[in-house]
Design an enzyme around this catalytic site. Sequence first.
Site, PDB file in Angstrom:
ATOM      1  N   TYR A 248     -15.188  16.286 -16.185  1.00  0.00           N
ATOM      2  CA  TYR A 248     -15.632  14.892 -16.117  1.00  0.00           C
ATOM      3  C   TYR A 248     -16.757  14.798 -15.070  1.00  0.00           C
ATOM      4  CZ  TYR A 248     -15.254   9.856 -15.605  1.00  0.00           C
ATOM      5  OH  TYR A 248     -15.521   8.525 -15.567  1.00  0.00           O
TER       6      TYR A 248
ATOM      7  N   ASP B  46      -6.517  18.661 -15.251  1.00  0.00           N
ATOM      8  CA  ASP B  46      -6.842  17.277 -15.596  1.00  0.00           C
ATOM      9  C   ASP B  46      -6.440  17.112 -17.062  1.00  0.00           C
ATOM     10  OD1 ASP B  46      -7.999  14.920 -16.480  1.00  0.00           O
ATOM     11  OD2 ASP B  46      -9.794  15.139 -15.244  1.00  0.00           O
TER      12      ASP B  46
ATOM     13  N   ARG C 186       0.832  -1.211   0.000  1.00  0.00           N
ATOM     14  CA  ARG C 186       0.000   0.000   0.000  1.00  0.00           C
ATOM     15  C   ARG C 186       0.866   1.261   0.000  1.00  0.00           C
ATOM     16  NH1 ARG C 186      -1.563   2.000   4.274  1.00  0.00           N
ATOM     17  NH2 ARG C 186      -2.051   0.069   5.370  1.00  0.00           N
TER      18      ARG C 186
ATOM     19  N   LYS D 247      -7.433   5.861 -19.599  1.00  0.00           N
ATOM     20  CA  LYS D 247      -7.806   6.281 -20.952  1.00  0.00           C
ATOM     21  C   LYS D 247      -6.619   6.142 -21.919  1.00  0.00           C
ATOM     22  CE  LYS D 247     -11.632   7.208 -18.825  1.00  0.00           C
ATOM     23  NZ  LYS D 247     -11.898   8.508 -18.238  1.00  0.00           N
TER      24      LYS D 247
HETATM   25  C1  LIG Z   1     -12.265   8.998 -16.972  1.00  0.00           C
HETATM   26  C2  LIG Z   1     -11.884  10.339 -16.483  1.00  0.00           C
HETATM   27  C3  LIG Z   1     -11.635  10.592 -15.118  1.00  0.00           C
HETATM   28  C4  LIG Z   1     -11.804   9.519 -14.065  1.00  0.00           C
HETATM   29  O1  LIG Z   1     -10.919   8.475 -14.242  1.00  0.00           O
HETATM   30  P1  LIG Z   1     -11.227   6.946 -13.819  1.00  0.00           P
HETATM   31  O2  LIG Z   1      -9.941   6.276 -14.172  1.00  0.00           O
HETATM   32  O3  LIG Z   1     -12.405   6.485 -14.582  1.00  0.00           O
HETATM   33  O4  LIG Z   1     -11.485   6.976 -12.343  1.00  0.00           O
HETATM   34  C5  LIG Z   1     -11.246  11.871 -14.744  1.00  0.00           C
HETATM   35  N1  LIG Z   1     -11.123  12.863 -15.662  1.00  0.00           N
HETATM   36  C6  LIG Z   1     -11.366  12.651 -16.964  1.00  0.00           C
HETATM   37  C7  LIG Z   1     -11.207  13.793 -17.917  1.00  0.00           C
HETATM   38  C8  LIG Z   1     -11.748  11.398 -17.424  1.00  0.00           C
HETATM   39  O5  LIG Z   1     -11.990  11.208 -18.739  1.00  0.00           O
END
Ligand SMILES: *Cc1c(COP(=O)(O)O)cnc(C)c1O
Length: 380
Positions: free
Chosen positions: A95, A167, A42, A192
């Site tokens: 998001y 982000d 962890r 992603k």
């Molecule tokens: C998918 C996404 C998230 C969240 O990520 P997860 O891996 O699904 O928890 C945050 N910001 C953006 C822009 C995203 O496309």
Amino acid sequence: MPVSSSRPMATPLYTAVAYTSDDADALDAQYEGQTHGYTYAREGHPNASVLQQKIDWLEGAEGGVLTGSGMAALGAIYLGLLKAGDHIVAGDQLYGRNIRLLTQELPRFGITASLVDPTDASMIEAAITENTKMILVEAVSNPTLRIADMEGIAKLAKERGVLLVVDNTFTTPASYKPLEHGADITMHSVTKLLSGHSDVTLGYAASNDAEINRKMMDAVVTWGMTPAPFDCWQAERGLHSFQIRFEKAQQNARALADCLGDLAGVETVLYPGRRDHPDHNRAQAILGDNPGNMVSFRINGGRKEANKLIRAASHIPFAPTLGDIGTSISHSASSSHRAMSPSERAALGITEGFFRISVGIEDTEQLIQEFTKAVEASTS
Ligand SMILES: *Cc1c(COP(=O)(O)O)cnc(C)c1O
């Protein structure tokens, strides 16, 4: 483990939860930072370290933090750096889950947020209060692909002494490197484009300030947001092809956007690389020649026509995700923006005929044929 004078060329998968040390002094030396090692998964493990260093390199960061999901990376940022009474100014087209975290979860801990239009830095400025500690934006919004006023916002954050978080999931370091443009923190849903195969859920956050990284890491270890070794191992493999996947997907996105723009059934195409995009000049200034792999478009029609299009595009997965090696299509009104009323959606231009495509690396001609067929089917 058997002793070997040679080393494995590919990163082994380390599933161990605990690591043994030679004696108590050795453990002391490790905790005091004189030697490097692992103790308990962890708190960190080799597969996380390997992946983190690779993403650090892409982002121009040092000592970033990996988490079990993109949402956990946001959690590490908020929980590690803010306290009750603090205020966040955030983009209003983030998001969806992040909006929920900001407006429904964080208030329970006394942290509040104002959501404003990030295409105009003066809107962000107007929302700043004496308690504002953080600005959080996405450079390219979802799903309308508007471009935030990144220069104005970075300047504002510096002047006001407020942390700027970007982000960078949609843009990726291939288009934009937030830390090189005045951001304090860059973060990703590694789920992603970076891992790219829709088989891993992971997140990442990094600052150039070692103290910020330490605070985020403390939150990760203490709240238990650590990533699993297998996911890190899998993502590392995906990351090896990130640059080449990105380039091909972007090339396809340009071609597909132009094809859609010429189809009679299509009302609007939104692609930051096209001249008719509302923020085209800013997109060029911020993203350069890398407008990315996301294309949105609107057909003339409602739910019935939308369903026809989805069914006719039978080779394209209809799925609410992005960044996969293959193209996928999503329908914002029934997924990411379903909680909004039709009139709220309409204000953003998200009608029942609105689609977002995450373009993958397929053969360009086949992709164009598939979408041409689908759009034609929707109008017949
Ligand atoms: C998918 C996404 C998230 C969240 O990520 P997860 O891996 O699904 O928890 C945050 N910001 C953006 C822009 C995203 O496309």
